[in-house]
Design a protein around this motif. Sequence first.
Motif, PDB file in Angstrom:
ATOM      1  N   GLN A   1       0.758  -1.212  -0.242  1.00  0.00           N
ATOM      2  CA  GLN A   1       0.057   0.140   0.139  1.00  0.00           C
ATOM      3  C   GLN A   1       1.048   1.183   0.034  1.00  0.00           C
ATOM      4  OE1 GLN A   1       0.492  -1.956   2.587  1.00  0.00           O
ATOM      5  NE2 GLN A   1       0.483  -0.847   4.611  1.00  0.00           N
ATOM      6  N   VAL A   2       0.297   2.358  -0.083  1.00  0.00           N
ATOM      7  CA  VAL A   2       0.982   3.739  -0.243  1.00  0.00           C
ATOM      8  C   VAL A   2       1.499   3.883   1.049  1.00  0.00           C
ATOM      9  CG1 VAL A   2       0.836   6.223  -0.629  1.00  0.00           C
ATOM     10  CG2 VAL A   2      -0.274   4.540  -2.315  1.00  0.00           C
ATOM     11  N   GLN A   3       2.956   4.222   1.281  1.00  0.00           N
ATOM     12  CA  GLN A   3       3.464   4.885   2.401  1.00  0.00           C
ATOM     13  C   GLN A   3       4.120   6.212   2.071  1.00  0.00           C
ATOM     14  OE1 GLN A   3       5.847   1.583   4.433  1.00  0.00           O
ATOM     15  NE2 GLN A   3       4.610   2.099   5.923  1.00  0.00           N
ATOM     16  N   LEU A   4       4.105   6.926   2.748  1.00  0.00           N
ATOM     17  CA  LEU A   4       4.724   8.402   2.822  1.00  0.00           C
ATOM     18  C   LEU A   4       5.131   8.624   4.220  1.00  0.00           C
ATOM     19  CD1 LEU A   4       1.616   9.783   0.820  1.00  0.00           C
ATOM     20  CD2 LEU A   4       4.007   9.577  -0.044  1.00  0.00           C
ATOM     21  N   VAL A   5       6.413   8.877   4.192  1.00  0.00           N
ATOM     22  CA  VAL A   5       7.218   9.263   5.482  1.00  0.00           C
ATOM     23  C   VAL A   5       7.930  10.644   5.297  1.00  0.00           C
ATOM     24  CG1 VAL A   5       9.034   8.320   7.127  1.00  0.00           C
ATOM     25  CG2 VAL A   5       7.512   6.720   5.957  1.00  0.00           C
ATOM     26  N   GLU A   6       7.553  11.499   6.356  1.00  0.00           N
ATOM     27  CA  GLU A   6       8.084  12.815   6.128  1.00  0.00           C
ATOM     28  C   GLU A   6       8.738  12.985   7.244  1.00  0.00           C
ATOM     29  OE1 GLU A   6       3.725  13.035   4.755  1.00  0.00           O
ATOM     30  OE2 GLU A   6       4.539  12.313   6.509  1.00  0.00           O
ATOM     31  N   SER A   7       9.978  13.617   7.334  1.00  0.00           N
ATOM     32  CA  SER A   7      11.045  14.014   8.225  1.00  0.00           C
ATOM     33  C   SER A   7      11.755  15.424   8.072  1.00  0.00           C
ATOM     34  CB  SER A   7      12.148  12.879   8.130  1.00  0.00           C
ATOM     35  OG  SER A   7      12.698  12.906   7.038  1.00  0.00           O
ATOM     36  N   GLY A   8      12.374  15.886   8.853  1.00  0.00           N
ATOM     37  CA  GLY A   8      13.146  16.871   8.789  1.00  0.00           C
ATOM     38  C   GLY A   8      12.436  18.156   9.678  1.00  0.00           C
ATOM     39  N   GLY A   9      11.546  18.291  10.149  1.00  0.00           N
ATOM     40  CA  GLY A   9      10.992  19.179  10.727  1.00  0.00           C
ATOM     41  C   GLY A   9      11.603  19.435  12.163  1.00  0.00           C
ATOM     42  N   GLY A  10      11.169  20.431  12.771  1.00  0.00           N
ATOM     43  CA  GLY A  10      11.936  21.037  14.122  1.00  0.00           C
ATOM     44  C   GLY A  10      11.341  22.291  14.516  1.00  0.00           C
ATOM     45  N   LEU A  11      12.246  22.734  15.384  1.00  0.00           N
ATOM     46  CA  LEU A  11      12.067  24.240  15.896  1.00  0.00           C
ATOM     47  C   LEU A  11      13.118  25.152  15.402  1.00  0.00           C
ATOM     48  CD1 LEU A  11      10.711  26.390  17.807  1.00  0.00           C
ATOM     49  CD2 LEU A  11      12.214  25.498  19.478  1.00  0.00           C
ATOM     50  N   VAL A  12      12.603  26.281  14.610  1.00  0.00           N
ATOM     51  CA  VAL A  12      13.645  27.038  14.155  1.00  0.00           C
ATOM     52  C   VAL A  12      13.267  28.280  14.273  1.00  0.00           C
ATOM     53  CG1 VAL A  12      12.565  27.107  11.717  1.00  0.00           C
ATOM     54  CG2 VAL A  12      14.979  27.668  11.975  1.00  0.00           C
ATOM     55  N   GLN A  13      14.425  29.355  14.344  1.00  0.00           N
ATOM     56  CA  GLN A  13      13.989  30.729  14.649  1.00  0.00           C
ATOM     57  C   GLN A  13      13.390  31.492  13.406  1.00  0.00           C
ATOM     58  OE1 GLN A  13      17.266  32.612  16.290  1.00  0.00           O
ATOM     59  NE2 GLN A  13      16.855  31.959  18.462  1.00  0.00           N
ATOM     60  N   PRO A  14      12.666  32.387  13.367  1.00  0.00           N
ATOM     61  CA  PRO A  14      12.235  33.279  12.167  1.00  0.00           C
ATOM     62  C   PRO A  14      13.635  33.806  11.288  1.00  0.00           C
ATOM     63  CG  PRO A  14      11.405  33.986  14.105  1.00  0.00           C
ATOM     64  CD  PRO A  14      12.075  33.007  14.704  1.00  0.00           C
ATOM     65  N   GLY A  15      13.640  33.568   9.941  1.00  0.00           N
ATOM     66  CA  GLY A  15      14.722  33.822   9.348  1.00  0.00           C
ATOM     67  C   GLY A  15      15.497  32.551   8.918  1.00  0.00           C
ATOM     68  N   GLY A  16      15.337  31.517   9.804  1.00  0.00           N
ATOM     69  CA  GLY A  16      15.799  30.086   9.531  1.00  0.00           C
ATOM     70  C   GLY A  16      15.587  29.400   8.645  1.00  0.00           C
ATOM     71  N   SER A  17      16.208  28.220   8.311  1.00  0.00           N
ATOM     72  CA  SER A  17      16.040  27.283   7.304  1.00  0.00           C
ATOM     73  C   SER A  17      15.974  25.986   7.829  1.00  0.00           C
ATOM     74  CB  SER A  17      17.463  27.190   6.149  1.00  0.00           C
ATOM     75  OG  SER A  17      17.463  28.524   5.754  1.00  0.00           O
ATOM     76  N   LEU A  18      15.241  25.155   7.200  1.00  0.00           N
ATOM     77  CA  LEU A  18      14.966  23.697   7.396  1.00  0.00           C
ATOM     78  C   LEU A  18      14.886  22.943   5.946  1.00  0.00           C
ATOM     79  CD1 LEU A  18      12.442  23.478  10.033  1.00  0.00           C
ATOM     80  CD2 LEU A  18      14.864  22.470  10.371  1.00  0.00           C
ATOM     81  N   ARG A  19      15.153  21.914   5.754  1.00  0.00           N
ATOM     82  CA  ARG A  19      15.072  20.811   4.721  1.00  0.00           C
ATOM     83  C   ARG A  19      14.097  19.651   5.108  1.00  0.00           C
ATOM     84  NH1 ARG A  19      17.244  20.304  -0.583  1.00  0.00           N
ATOM     85  NH2 ARG A  19      17.545  18.013  -1.047  1.00  0.00           N
ATOM     86  N   LEU A  20      13.163  19.555   4.330  1.00  0.00           N
ATOM     87  CA  LEU A  20      12.089  18.323   4.748  1.00  0.00           C
ATOM     88  C   LEU A  20      12.599  17.322   3.744  1.00  0.00           C
ATOM     89  CD1 LEU A  20       8.631  20.093   5.565  1.00  0.00           C
ATOM     90  CD2 LEU A  20      10.796  19.691   7.024  1.00  0.00           C
ATOM     91  N   SER A  21      12.276  16.218   3.837  1.00  0.00           N
ATOM     92  CA  SER A  21      12.139  15.068   2.996  1.00  0.00           C
ATOM     93  C   SER A  21      11.154  14.036   3.147  1.00  0.00           C
ATOM     94  CB  SER A  21      13.681  14.116   3.451  1.00  0.00           C
ATOM     95  OG  SER A  21      14.798  15.046   3.121  1.00  0.00           O
TER      96      SER A  21
END
Length: 118
Positions: A1-21
């Motif tokens: 069956q379809v599986q989708l697994v997200e990762s990479g989130g977190g707490l970041v300050q305004p102006g910061g960066s994150l990369r989700l996968s």
Amino acid sequence: QVQLVESGGGLVQPGGSLRLSCGASGFPFRAYQMAWYRQSPGKERERVAFISAAGKSTNYDDSVNGRFTISRDNTRNTVNLQMNSLKPDDTATYYCNAPTLVDGGGSWGQGTQVTVSS
């Protein structure tokens, strides 16, 4: 069956960066357009970024255009979201999915939480 697994989130300050996968399985990934969505408490889930099946075409919601970049690797069945210049309004749970599967009532992964706060 379809599986989708997200990762990479977190707490970041305004102006910061994150990369989700997002890792996808259970469907012919390279044949499907993909997108990132987000949902904040009390709000509807909204689509923020879209990428074509071959990765040659992208589009973005106005709220993230110029700050977020969606990409995909069809050899690894992954889709990514690079998020720069983050704002408190970007705080949400982020999900990936294929728009065609969404339209067909498909399931969602667990999402990944992004919190932008000082």
